[in-house]
Design an enzyme around this catalytic site. Structure first.
Site, PDB file in Angstrom:
ATOM      1  N   ARG A 108      82.319  56.640  17.569  1.00  0.00           N
ATOM      2  CA  ARG A 108      81.854  58.034  17.287  1.00  0.00           C
ATOM      3  C   ARG A 108      81.929  59.238  18.484  1.00  0.00           C
ATOM      4  NH1 ARG A 108      81.727  60.666  11.322  1.00  0.00           N
ATOM      5  NH2 ARG A 108      83.856  60.176  10.165  1.00  0.00           N
TER       6      ARG A 108
ATOM      7  N   ASP B   5      74.780  73.973   6.170  1.00  0.00           N
ATOM      8  CA  ASP B   5      74.827  72.749   6.526  1.00  0.00           C
ATOM      9  C   ASP B   5      73.500  71.977   8.463  1.00  0.00           C
ATOM     10  OD1 ASP B   5      77.231  70.372   5.907  1.00  0.00           O
ATOM     11  OD2 ASP B   5      76.582  70.551   8.012  1.00  0.00           O
TER      12      ASP B   5
END
Length: 280
Positions: A34, A136
């Site tokens: 990632r 979030d």
């Protein structure tokens, strides 16, 4: 590019301090995969230089690193028993305004699912008395949530044809935009999105009647789970509910909360200790 043990430990330490997430050795390949894209995007030579960039210029890259490493798997009406519980135990008996917090909303499927259920089974006081706060840590997924447009395949899991017809409108492809289905205005109007790090300060005030914090606790260690549960309890109305993922548990370290049934906790009348200090 080689991810050395020292680089991995530095990245794991930063992620824990910022987001409370513990990276085990089993996540090493995930980290490497990632963050390779971020190394290329920032023009760094290797992981060591990338770590130095994050440490020296957090305003530029820290948020991108956290977003790259946090998982955002979700879908509409995930763990449907929770939405049945919401309708029967929260919405139907409600005698006044209802406040619900989706505390790790990802791309928006959870808060929109809540809003749709509210509209399909509104409390006696009416759907307009219900508000959903959706937060979030990841700014990119929040952008998707605010847009409220989802590919057709996103609706194939958890959304019936009847629900799709009631709560979505078709968006035709245009240029590079693939089109899809847009959440209709009535459910959108019930949801407010905001960026929030669960490890940081919480500017909102309670009480909330229900808090959804599902499939998040599994990423935290025991001390962080207990600390977060206490902070959640302090924001719940008396008798309010905390819903966590079906694969999760708060164990015994949940002052102010009693385990009503698997993955459902209820606020008790117990006096709560201070929750200001996060465990090391």
């Amino acid at each position: 590019r080689v991810l050395t043990q020292a680089d991995f430990e530095s990245i794991a330490s930063i992620l824990y301090q910022v987001a409370g997430i513990r990276l085990t050795e089993g996540k090493r390949e995930l980290v490497r995969a990632r963050l390779r894209k971020r190394i290329l995007a920032t023009g760094q030579q290797d992981f060591a230089h990338y770590v130095r960039l994050v440490q020296d210029d957090p305003a530029r890259e820290l948020g991108n690193m956290v977003e790259a490493l946090t998982t955002n798997e979700t879908h509409f009406f995930r763990e449907p028993a929770h939405f049945d519980f919401l309708a029967k135990q929260v919405l139907q008996p409600a005698k006044g305004p209802v406040r619900i917090w989706s505390a790790a909303c990802s791309t928006g499927e959870e808060p929109y699912s809540i809003a749709m259920r509210v509209l399909d089974e509104p409390p006696a006081s009416g759907a307009r008395s219900v508000r959903v706060l959706a937060t979030d840590i990841d700014g990119q997924v929040l952008a998707t949530a605010r847009r409220g447009v989802y590919a057709e395949e996103c609706l194939e899991r958890g959304i019936s044809a009847a629900v799709c017809k009631r709560h979505f409108t078709r968006v035709e492809p245009s240029g590079k935009d693939r089109g899809g289905y847009r959440v209709a205005d009535p459910p959108r109007s019930l949801v407010t999105f905001a960026r929030l790090n669960l490890m940081g300060n919480w500017p909102m005030r309670g009480p909330f009647d229900t808090i959804f914090l599902r499939n998040v606790m599994i990423y935290f260690d025991g001390g962080t789970r207990a600390w977060l549960a206490l902070r959640m309890a302090k924001l719940l109305a008396p008798g309010g509910f905390l819903l966590i993922g079906h694969s999760e548990s708060l164990g015994l370290a949940a002052p102010g909360l009693r385990n009503l049934q698997p993955s459902v906790y209820q606020r008790t009348d117990e006096a709560l200790p201070d929750a200001a200090v996060r465990p090391p």
